[in-house]
Write an enzyme that holds these catalytic residues in place. Structure first.
Site, PDB file in Angstrom:
ATOM      1  N   MET A  87       2.448 -42.444 -11.826  1.00 45.30           N
ATOM      2  CA  MET A  87       2.886 -42.490 -10.428  1.00 45.30           C
ATOM      3  C   MET A  87       1.710 -42.677  -9.461  1.00 45.30           C
ATOM      4  O   MET A  87       1.780 -43.504  -8.554  1.00 45.30           O
ATOM      5  CB  MET A  87       3.655 -41.212 -10.071  1.00 45.30           C
ATOM      6  CG  MET A  87       4.924 -41.029 -10.863  1.00 45.30           C
ATOM      7  SD  MET A  87       6.057 -42.427 -10.774  1.00 45.30           S
ATOM      8  CE  MET A  87       6.676 -42.286  -9.114  1.00 45.30           C
ATOM      9  N   ASP A 106      -8.830 -38.712  -9.581  1.00 48.50           N
ATOM     10  CA  ASP A 106      -8.308 -38.055 -10.783  1.00 48.50           C
ATOM     11  C   ASP A 106      -9.449 -37.227 -11.376  1.00 48.50           C
ATOM     12  O   ASP A 106     -10.597 -37.305 -10.913  1.00 48.50           O
ATOM     13  CB  ASP A 106      -7.803 -39.108 -11.796  1.00 48.50           C
ATOM     14  CG  ASP A 106      -6.740 -38.558 -12.741  1.00 48.50           C
ATOM     15  OD1 ASP A 106      -5.565 -38.952 -12.630  1.00 48.50           O
ATOM     16  OD2 ASP A 106      -7.087 -37.715 -13.605  1.00 48.50           O
ATOM     17  N   VAL A 164       0.056 -33.655 -12.565  1.00 45.94           N
ATOM     18  CA  VAL A 164       1.109 -33.275 -13.515  1.00 45.94           C
ATOM     19  C   VAL A 164       2.169 -32.337 -12.898  1.00 45.94           C
ATOM     20  O   VAL A 164       1.861 -31.547 -12.009  1.00 45.94           O
ATOM     21  CB  VAL A 164       0.490 -32.589 -14.763  1.00 45.94           C
ATOM     22  CG1 VAL A 164      -0.082 -33.623 -15.705  1.00 45.94           C
ATOM     23  CG2 VAL A 164      -0.560 -31.579 -14.367  1.00 45.94           C
ATOM     24  N   GLU A 165       3.402 -32.432 -13.438  1.00 46.64           N
ATOM     25  CA  GLU A 165       4.533 -31.649 -12.891  1.00 46.64           C
ATOM     26  C   GLU A 165       4.443 -30.199 -13.396  1.00 46.64           C
ATOM     27  O   GLU A 165       5.264 -29.735 -14.188  1.00 46.64           O
ATOM     28  CB  GLU A 165       5.858 -32.307 -13.300  1.00 46.64           C
ATOM     29  CG  GLU A 165       7.115 -31.667 -12.722  1.00 46.64           C
ATOM     30  CD  GLU A 165       7.348 -31.966 -11.248  1.00 46.64           C
ATOM     31  OE1 GLU A 165       6.479 -32.572 -10.604  1.00 46.64           O
ATOM     32  OE2 GLU A 165       8.410 -31.574 -10.747  1.00 46.64           O
ATOM     33  N   LYS A 170      -0.295 -27.607  -9.527  1.00 49.83           N
ATOM     34  CA  LYS A 170      -0.110 -28.058  -8.136  1.00 49.83           C
ATOM     35  C   LYS A 170      -0.516 -26.961  -7.151  1.00 49.83           C
ATOM     36  O   LYS A 170      -1.064 -27.239  -6.089  1.00 49.83           O
ATOM     37  CB  LYS A 170       1.343 -28.486  -7.895  1.00 49.83           C
ATOM     38  CG  LYS A 170       1.694 -29.807  -8.612  1.00 49.83           C
ATOM     39  CD  LYS A 170       2.962 -30.409  -8.063  1.00 49.83           C
ATOM     40  CE  LYS A 170       3.578 -31.479  -8.941  1.00 49.83           C
ATOM     41  NZ  LYS A 170       2.984 -32.798  -8.882  1.00 49.83           N
ATOM     42  N   SER A 192       8.724 -34.081  -8.704  1.00 52.55           N
ATOM     43  CA  SER A 192      10.097 -34.521  -8.984  1.00 52.55           C
ATOM     44  C   SER A 192      11.098 -33.416  -8.708  1.00 52.55           C
ATOM     45  O   SER A 192      12.259 -33.688  -8.385  1.00 52.55           O
ATOM     46  CB  SER A 192      10.250 -34.908 -10.462  1.00 52.55           C
ATOM     47  OG  SER A 192       9.338 -35.894 -10.803  1.00 52.55           O
ATOM     48  N   HIS A 213       8.658 -38.407  -2.502  1.00 53.13           N
ATOM     49  CA  HIS A 213       8.997 -38.626  -3.907  1.00 53.13           C
ATOM     50  C   HIS A 213       9.324 -40.093  -4.159  1.00 53.13           C
ATOM     51  O   HIS A 213      10.379 -40.582  -3.756  1.00 53.13           O
ATOM     52  CB  HIS A 213      10.178 -37.711  -4.269  1.00 53.13           C
ATOM     53  CG  HIS A 213      10.584 -37.779  -5.697  1.00 53.13           C
ATOM     54  ND1 HIS A 213      11.860 -37.574  -6.131  1.00 53.13           N
ATOM     55  CD2 HIS A 213       9.867 -38.050  -6.817  1.00 53.13           C
ATOM     56  CE1 HIS A 213      11.912 -37.703  -7.441  1.00 53.13           C
ATOM     57  NE2 HIS A 213      10.725 -38.001  -7.876  1.00 53.13           N
ATOM     58  N   ASN A 216       9.924 -44.560 -10.329  1.00 52.65           N
ATOM     59  CA  ASN A 216       9.114 -45.256 -11.321  1.00 52.65           C
ATOM     60  C   ASN A 216       9.825 -46.532 -11.788  1.00 52.65           C
ATOM     61  O   ASN A 216      10.989 -46.437 -12.197  1.00 52.65           O
ATOM     62  CB  ASN A 216       8.910 -44.267 -12.489  1.00 52.65           C
ATOM     63  CG  ASN A 216       8.083 -44.804 -13.616  1.00 52.65           C
ATOM     64  OD1 ASN A 216       7.476 -45.856 -13.509  1.00 52.65           O
ATOM     65  ND2 ASN A 216       8.062 -44.067 -14.714  1.00 52.65           N
ATOM     66  N   GLU A 225      12.206 -40.395  -1.478  1.00 48.78           N
ATOM     67  CA  GLU A 225      12.788 -39.192  -0.856  1.00 48.78           C
ATOM     68  C   GLU A 225      11.684 -38.503  -0.053  1.00 48.78           C
ATOM     69  O   GLU A 225      10.617 -38.221  -0.600  1.00 48.78           O
ATOM     70  CB  GLU A 225      13.278 -38.211  -1.924  1.00 48.78           C
ATOM     71  CG  GLU A 225      14.520 -38.633  -2.654  1.00 48.78           C
ATOM     72  CD  GLU A 225      14.905 -37.658  -3.768  1.00 48.78           C
ATOM     73  OE1 GLU A 225      16.086 -37.569  -4.080  1.00 48.78           O
ATOM     74  OE2 GLU A 225      14.018 -36.993  -4.341  1.00 48.78           O
ATOM     75  N   ASN A 263      17.123 -36.255  -8.571  1.00 49.06           N
ATOM     76  CA  ASN A 263      16.993 -35.534  -9.845  1.00 49.06           C
ATOM     77  C   ASN A 263      18.029 -34.420  -9.997  1.00 49.06           C
ATOM     78  O   ASN A 263      18.311 -33.984 -11.109  1.00 49.06           O
ATOM     79  CB  ASN A 263      15.569 -35.007 -10.029  1.00 49.06           C
ATOM     80  CG  ASN A 263      14.638 -36.148 -10.417  1.00 49.06           C
ATOM     81  OD1 ASN A 263      15.077 -37.126 -11.035  1.00 49.06           O
ATOM     82  ND2 ASN A 263      13.373 -36.046 -10.054  1.00 49.06           N
TER      83      ASN A 263
HETATM   84  P1  NAD Z   1       0.973 -38.538 -15.551  1.00 45.74           P
HETATM   85  O1  NAD Z   1       0.861 -37.565 -16.649  1.00 45.74           O
HETATM   86  O2  NAD Z   1       1.133 -39.995 -15.885  1.00 45.74           O
HETATM   87  O3  NAD Z   1      -0.305 -38.433 -14.583  1.00 45.74           O
HETATM   88  C1  NAD Z   1      -0.797 -37.233 -14.071  1.00 45.74           C
HETATM   89  C2  NAD Z   1      -2.247 -37.466 -13.680  1.00 45.74           C
HETATM   90  O4  NAD Z   1      -2.717 -36.325 -12.982  1.00 45.74           O
HETATM   91  C3  NAD Z   1      -3.169 -37.651 -14.913  1.00 45.74           C
HETATM   92  O5  NAD Z   1      -3.882 -38.864 -14.778  1.00 45.74           O
HETATM   93  C4  NAD Z   1      -4.086 -36.448 -14.838  1.00 45.74           C
HETATM   94  O6  NAD Z   1      -5.411 -36.723 -15.299  1.00 45.74           O
HETATM   95  C5  NAD Z   1      -4.081 -36.165 -13.335  1.00 45.74           C
HETATM   96  N1  NAD Z   1      -4.506 -34.821 -12.954  1.00 45.74           N
HETATM   97  C6  NAD Z   1      -4.235 -33.639 -13.557  1.00 45.74           C
HETATM   98  N2  NAD Z   1      -4.824 -32.638 -12.868  1.00 45.74           N
HETATM   99  C7  NAD Z   1      -5.460 -33.213 -11.796  1.00 45.74           C
HETATM  100  C8  NAD Z   1      -6.262 -32.725 -10.738  1.00 45.74           C
HETATM  101  N3  NAD Z   1      -6.536 -31.422 -10.646  1.00 45.74           N
HETATM  102  N4  NAD Z   1      -6.761 -33.591  -9.812  1.00 45.74           N
HETATM  103  C9  NAD Z   1      -6.503 -34.913  -9.919  1.00 45.74           C
HETATM  104  N5  NAD Z   1      -5.775 -35.455 -10.936  1.00 45.74           N
HETATM  105  C10 NAD Z   1      -5.257 -34.603 -11.858  1.00 45.74           C
HETATM  106  O7  NAD Z   1       2.166 -38.032 -14.633  1.00 45.74           O
HETATM  107  P2  NAD Z   1       3.114 -38.876 -13.660  1.00 45.74           P
HETATM  108  O8  NAD Z   1       4.291 -39.349 -14.422  1.00 45.74           O
HETATM  109  O9  NAD Z   1       2.297 -39.850 -12.870  1.00 45.74           O
HETATM  110  O10 NAD Z   1       3.643 -37.707 -12.709  1.00 45.74           O
HETATM  111  C11 NAD Z   1       2.891 -37.239 -11.605  1.00 45.74           C
HETATM  112  C12 NAD Z   1       3.816 -36.567 -10.611  1.00 45.74           C
HETATM  113  O11 NAD Z   1       4.816 -37.510 -10.189  1.00 45.74           O
HETATM  114  C13 NAD Z   1       4.599 -35.379 -11.190  1.00 45.74           C
HETATM  115  O12 NAD Z   1       4.752 -34.415 -10.206  1.00 45.74           O
HETATM  116  C14 NAD Z   1       5.938 -36.003 -11.564  1.00 45.74           C
HETATM  117  O13 NAD Z   1       6.988 -35.069 -11.584  1.00 45.74           O
HETATM  118  C15 NAD Z   1       6.110 -36.997 -10.437  1.00 45.74           C
HETATM  119  N6  NAD Z   1       7.019 -38.116 -10.733  1.00 45.74           N
HETATM  120  C16 NAD Z   1       7.006 -38.728 -11.953  1.00 45.74           C
HETATM  121  C17 NAD Z   1       7.873 -39.785 -12.201  1.00 45.74           C
HETATM  122  C18 NAD Z   1       7.887 -40.514 -13.519  1.00 45.74           C
HETATM  123  O14 NAD Z   1       8.801 -41.301 -13.769  1.00 45.74           O
HETATM  124  N7  NAD Z   1       6.889 -40.335 -14.384  1.00 45.74           N
HETATM  125  C19 NAD Z   1       8.750 -40.216 -11.192  1.00 45.74           C
HETATM  126  C20 NAD Z   1       8.714 -39.589  -9.949  1.00 45.74           C
HETATM  127  C21 NAD Z   1       7.853 -38.524  -9.740  1.00 45.74           C
END
Ligand code: NAD
Length: 383
Positions: A87, A106, A164-165, A170, A192, A213, A216, A225, A263
């Site tokens: 994301m 990151d 990460v979720e 967070k 999410s 929000h 993907n 959102e 969601n």
């Molecule tokens: P992901 O696992 O692909 O990426 C998460 C990234 O966060 C990783 O690159 C990780 O290295 C980085 N990270 C972890 N701790 C960190 C920190 N302290 N500082 C900076 N970076 C850090 O996850 P994602 O799918 O991109 O999801 C990210 C967020 O988006 C979550 O909250 C998720 O719920 C939300 N989201 C995901 C989707 C989906 O379809 N995957 C859709 C909508 C929302």
């Protein structure tokens, strides 16, 4: 060819081909009669009513968003995407292509490299299709500044957190970044499912905080959102709505509750899918049926695209958020979630090339799915 693209749920494209074929050798007047008949038949179909309804609702959402945007938001000139995963990388790309310089931060070098290469791939596709010159693509890419540090973040007007979720992560990351940005900058979370009020509790300026929000893949999905917490100010909502519009998205402002709008609707379907697998359904068949019905992807494939880790991390918010409605899920006969079992076997979906399906890159670098029979044993999935 047309049927392959349109599928069996949309009668209009096939009717158009039919009209062309029939009318090709007719006089103009006779051809118009054929066209008139086909058009009026189509206008009476349930598909037509549904599409007109969608169009009108879409226009309505657009007009509401514009009103929110007019309520005195702050102008955004610089943005930050916190996290460069599925994301965060997409959010950085979307900002860059719409002309906003964006810091992409990151903690992991590989994630930053992946974020840049995904942006590069999307731009290369536009160049290949003749939608953009190579020079313009280079300029867009240079707007993304990948970084392991917060250097330069003091200029940012909006930070979109996409780490990460995990509520614990967070709750550390958000106050940390709040301490690095100006007092007027907006902080938004792409969570999410995690409550915005809960996350706001860790912040000094909760009025500057809300949910933003995206879906993907970020570049392709119009909906965003904007989640208003109890303490979110009108100005913050206006800034985030305006920025979403500037990114070419369709923002909707929603209240804070577990899963927000989308969601809250999607996850009961995901739980239903898990329960069907426990009851003995074949996940491939479920995918085939749902895709034939009209979903762009079936639930197993969707889990792979979302990331099984991310999906499983969303479970507690929804299950605990609606205990009276979710009491049967993962209890009794359903004491096991096949999706969770796969996740525990380190099958995270497309991000590590194995989830419900396994993935290899095709010639264009796109993940191509194939079936891995071991999934049936791993997740106690029966055929
Ligand atoms: P992901 O696992 O692909 O990426 C998460 C990234 O966060 C990783 O690159 C990780 O290295 C980085 N990270 C972890 N701790 C960190 C920190 N302290 N500082 C900076 N970076 C850090 O996850 P994602 O799918 O991109 O999801 C990210 C967020 O988006 C979550 O909250 C998720 O719920 C939300 N989201 C995901 C989707 C989906 O379809 N995957 C859709 C909508 C929302």
């Amino acid at each position: 060819m047309v049927f392959a693209k349109a599928g069996s749920n949309y009668p209009a494209p096939i009717a158009a081909v039919d009209v062309l074929a029939k009318a090709a050798k007719m006089s103009r007047d006779d051809a118009l009669k054929i066209e008139f008949q086909a058009f009026s038949d189509l206008s009476q179909t349930p598909q037509c009513r549904a599409l007109v309804g969608m169009f009108i609702n879409d226009q309505f959402i657009g007009s509401v968003a514009k009103k929110y945007g007019k309520k005195g938001g702050k102008k955004v000139t610089h943005a930050t995407a916190l996290g460069a995963g599925i994301m965060g990388g997409g959010i950085a790309y979307q900002n860059a292509i719409k002309g906003f310089p964006v810091l992409m931060k990151d903690i992991n070098t590989d994630s930053l490299a992946l974020g840049m290469s995904e942006a590069n791939k999307l731009l290369a596709k536009r160049v290949d299709r003749g939608q953009m010159s190579a020079l313009d693509a280079g300029n867009v890419l240079s707007k993304i500044m990948p970084s392991l540090s917060y250097e330069g973040i003091e200029n940012t007007d909006i930070v979109i957190e996409a780490v990460v979720e995990n509520p614990k992560v967070k709750s550390i990351v958000l106050p940390d970044v709040e301490g690095q940005i100006s007092e007027t900058a907006v902080l938004a979370s792409n969570t999410s499912t995690i409550s915005i009020d809960y996350l706001a509790g860790f912040l000094k300026r909760p009025e500057n905080f809300c949910g933003m929000h995206f879906f993907n893949p970020v570049h392709a999905m119009p909906l965003v959102e904007v989640i208003r917490g109890e303490k979110t100010s009108d100005e913050t909502v206006a800034t985030v709505v305006s920025h979403a519009l500037a990114l070419g998205k369709k923002p909707i402002v929603v209240n804070d509750c577990p899963g927000f709008l989308v969601n809250r609707v999607l996850f009961p379907a995901v739980f239903g899918f898990d329960m069907m697998i426990v009851d003995g359904a074949d996940y491939q068949q479920v995918d085939r049926v749902m895709e034939a019905w009209g979903w762009p992807m079936g639930p197993a494939y969707l889990m792979d695209v979302v990331g099984l880790d991310t999906a499983v991390h969303c479970f507690p918010s929804i299950l605990e958020g609606y205990p009276e409605r979710m009491s049967d899920v993962y209890e009794g006969d359903y004491n096991v979630s096949p999706t969770k079992l796969l996740f525990e076997n380190e099958r995270f979906g497309q991000k590590n090339s194995k989830g419900y399906y396994v993935y290899e890159k095709d010639k264009r670098g796109k993940p191509k799915k194939s079936v891995d029979d071991s999934v049936y044993e791993l997740s106690l999935i029966h055929i």
